[in-house]
Scaffold this motif. Structure first.
Motif, mmCIF file in Angstrom:
data_model
loop_
_atom_site.group_PDB
_atom_site.id
_atom_site.type_symbol
_atom_site.label_atom_id
_atom_site.label_comp_id
_atom_site.label_asym_id
_atom_site.label_seq_id
_atom_site.Cartn_x
_atom_site.Cartn_y
_atom_site.Cartn_z
ATOM 1 N N TYR A 6 11.738 122.504 -52.808
ATOM 2 C CA TYR A 6 12.774 121.478 -52.811
ATOM 3 C C TYR A 6 13.612 121.515 -51.538
ATOM 4 C CZ TYR A 6 11.450 121.597 -57.715
ATOM 5 O OH TYR A 6 10.734 121.582 -58.884
ATOM 6 N N THR A 7 14.077 120.336 -51.136
ATOM 7 C CA THR A 7 14.912 120.236 -49.936
ATOM 8 C C THR A 7 16.379 119.992 -50.262
ATOM 9 O OG1 THR A 7 14.464 117.857 -49.725
ATOM 10 C CG2 THR A 7 12.983 119.366 -48.570
ATOM 11 N N THR A 8 16.687 119.509 -51.468
ATOM 12 C CA THR A 8 18.084 119.242 -51.843
ATOM 13 C C THR A 8 18.552 120.129 -52.997
ATOM 14 O OG1 THR A 8 17.542 117.505 -53.469
ATOM 15 C CG2 THR A 8 17.825 116.828 -51.154
ATOM 16 N N VAL A 27 27.842 115.784 -47.854
ATOM 17 C CA VAL A 27 28.782 115.688 -48.979
ATOM 18 C C VAL A 27 28.073 115.660 -50.330
ATOM 19 C CG1 VAL A 27 30.633 114.604 -47.649
ATOM 20 C CG2 VAL A 27 28.903 113.154 -48.775
ATOM 21 N N ASN A 28 26.797 116.082 -50.363
ATOM 22 C CA ASN A 28 26.074 116.121 -51.640
ATOM 23 C C ASN A 28 26.014 114.752 -52.318
ATOM 24 O OD1 ASN A 28 25.012 118.657 -51.830
ATOM 25 N ND2 ASN A 28 26.370 119.359 -53.452
ATOM 26 N N VAL A 29 25.484 113.745 -51.615
ATOM 27 C CA VAL A 29 25.232 112.480 -52.292
ATOM 28 C C VAL A 29 23.972 112.606 -53.135
ATOM 29 C CG1 VAL A 29 26.417 111.008 -50.620
ATOM 30 C CG2 VAL A 29 23.971 111.512 -50.314
ATOM 31 N N LEU A 30 23.903 111.799 -54.184
ATOM 32 C CA LEU A 30 22.721 111.735 -55.035
ATOM 33 C C LEU A 30 21.728 110.787 -54.368
ATOM 34 C CD1 LEU A 30 21.349 112.560 -57.687
ATOM 35 C CD2 LEU A 30 22.541 110.669 -58.807
ATOM 36 N N SER A 31 20.860 111.344 -53.557
ATOM 37 C CA SER A 31 19.916 110.565 -52.757
ATOM 38 C C SER A 31 18.614 110.352 -53.516
ATOM 39 C CB SER A 31 19.615 111.305 -51.452
ATOM 40 O OG SER A 31 18.967 112.540 -51.737
ATOM 41 N N GLY A 32 17.742 109.512 -52.946
ATOM 42 C CA GLY A 32 16.435 109.318 -53.542
ATOM 43 C C GLY A 32 15.657 110.612 -53.630
ATOM 44 N N ARG A 36 14.263 112.481 -57.066
ATOM 45 C CA ARG A 36 12.871 112.921 -57.256
ATOM 46 C C ARG A 36 12.817 114.406 -57.623
ATOM 47 N NH1 ARG A 36 12.306 110.224 -52.264
ATOM 48 N NH2 ARG A 36 11.299 108.189 -52.429
ATOM 49 N N GLU A 37 13.594 115.210 -56.904
ATOM 50 C CA GLU A 37 13.526 116.652 -57.117
ATOM 51 C C GLU A 37 14.143 117.057 -58.452
ATOM 52 O OE1 GLU A 37 13.208 117.979 -52.433
ATOM 53 O OE2 GLU A 37 15.059 118.461 -53.531
ATOM 54 N N LEU A 79 11.012 104.336 -55.022
ATOM 55 C CA LEU A 79 11.410 105.122 -56.186
ATOM 56 C C LEU A 79 10.927 104.497 -57.497
ATOM 57 C CD1 LEU A 79 15.053 105.894 -55.030
ATOM 58 C CD2 LEU A 79 13.203 107.563 -55.254
ATOM 59 N N GLN A 80 10.177 103.420 -57.403
ATOM 60 C CA GLN A 80 9.767 102.696 -58.603
ATOM 61 C C GLN A 80 8.936 103.549 -59.542
ATOM 62 O OE1 GLN A 80 10.971 99.593 -59.334
ATOM 63 N NE2 GLN A 80 10.133 100.102 -61.361
ATOM 64 N N ALA A 81 8.083 104.407 -58.984
ATOM 65 C CA ALA A 81 7.234 105.243 -59.836
ATOM 66 C C ALA A 81 8.065 106.156 -60.732
ATOM 67 C CB ALA A 81 6.283 106.076 -58.979
ATOM 68 N N ILE A 82 9.190 106.645 -60.201
ATOM 69 C CA ILE A 82 10.069 107.487 -61.019
ATOM 70 C C ILE A 82 10.769 106.642 -62.075
ATOM 71 C CG2 ILE A 82 12.153 108.911 -60.978
ATOM 72 C CD1 ILE A 82 11.273 109.955 -58.300
#
Length: 278
Positions: A6-8, A27-32, A36-37, A79-82
């Motif tokens: 994992y990267t985040t 700032v720890n945003v909830l990114s794509g 996924r992670e 991100l559609q698959a998720i």
């Protein structure tokens, strides 16, 4: 399980407790990528009977989870698959629903701030303990011209009741740990110097129980079925976010320092200045 992929997220497991550190500077945003992670690690842990408790903390003492990345709307196709994994919830609601239905006990250790999508994450967890002097939580979407789209309307109503949910949703204010505890938004406020030890103690005591006892308790106190409310929330969010005003507010927020440490420290004031200038 390879915990180094994992990267985040940083993940460590010991004595039945998985400790997941959210680490997405500045700032720890909830990114794509983080979405996924989180799907991956929670899905993997779901099938690990040796893990009884999952504790979430932040690598940044100021920001637990700032909010959903403002740029994420540009990533939606990828991100559609998720999103398709949970037909009863949108992409953002899917994170909260994973947490709400996780077989392990999920605990948030909140030392800093959590806003919007970050606040939804906190509210979806089974328990939250927050640092009295430094923690803050706010459902700030209205300042972006939208309503919560990640379960916040439904989770808040369940936690704090309709009247307080409306207050928190419509003011967008950041509230301190003592207020959040008094409202029922979190379990309790703890002195900051004691937070780590307190959460460790709670996690370790639960992890020492028989897994059958933990499973029985979670089965007997199940999460409420919020499917209808989540669909209505998604429809309202989608209608608002497609309008002109949210795009202008989000662009103005980025221009004035949102998603930087300085801007995020006083995000509510920043957003109100942006709105006043439009």
């Amino acid at each position: 399980m390879n915990l180094d992929l994992y990267t985040t997220l940083r993940v460590a497991i010991d004595a039945g407790v998985a400790r997941i550190t959210l680490d997405n500077p500045p700032v720890n945003v909830l990114s794509g990528t983080m979405i996924r992670e989180l799907h991956d690690v929670l899905g993997t842990l779901r099938n690990d009977d040796s893990v009884r408790v999952v504790v979430f903390s932040s690598a940044d003492p100021e920001f637990f989870l700032a909010h959903v990345d403002i740029h994420i709307l540009d990533e939606m196709d990828g991100l559609q698959a998720i999103a398709d994994r949970n037909p009863d919830a949108n992409l953002f609601q899917g994170v909260g629903e994973l947490l709400r239905h996780q077989p392990q006990v999920t605990i948030v250790k909140l030392a800093g701030t959590a806003r919007a999508g970050g606040a939804e994450f906190v509210t979806a967890a089974d328990m939250t303990f927050a640092a009295r002097e430094t923690a803050g939580i706010g459902q700030s979407e209205v300042l972006m011209g939208i309503v919560p789209g990640g379960g916040g309307t439904q989770y808040l109503r369940e936690r704090v009741g309709r009247n307080r949910a409306l207050e928190l949703l419509l003011t967008g204010d950041l509230v301190d740990a003592d207020t959040a505890a008094a409202y029922g938004w979190i379990n309790r406020a703890v002195p900051a110097a004691e937070l780590d030890a307190f959460v460790d103690q709670v996690a370790e005591r639960i992890a020492a129980l028989s897994p059958h006892v933990i499973a029985a308790a979670k089965r007997l106190v199940p999460p409420e079925d919020l499917s209808d409310g989540l669909r209505a929330e998604n429809d309202a969010w989608a209608d608002l976010v497609s309008g002109d005003l949210p795009a202008r507010l989000m662009a103005g927020a980025l221009e004035h320092g949102a998603q930087t440490p300085a801007g995020e420290r006083e995000l509510e004031s920043l957003m109100r200045r942006v709105a006043a200038d439009l």
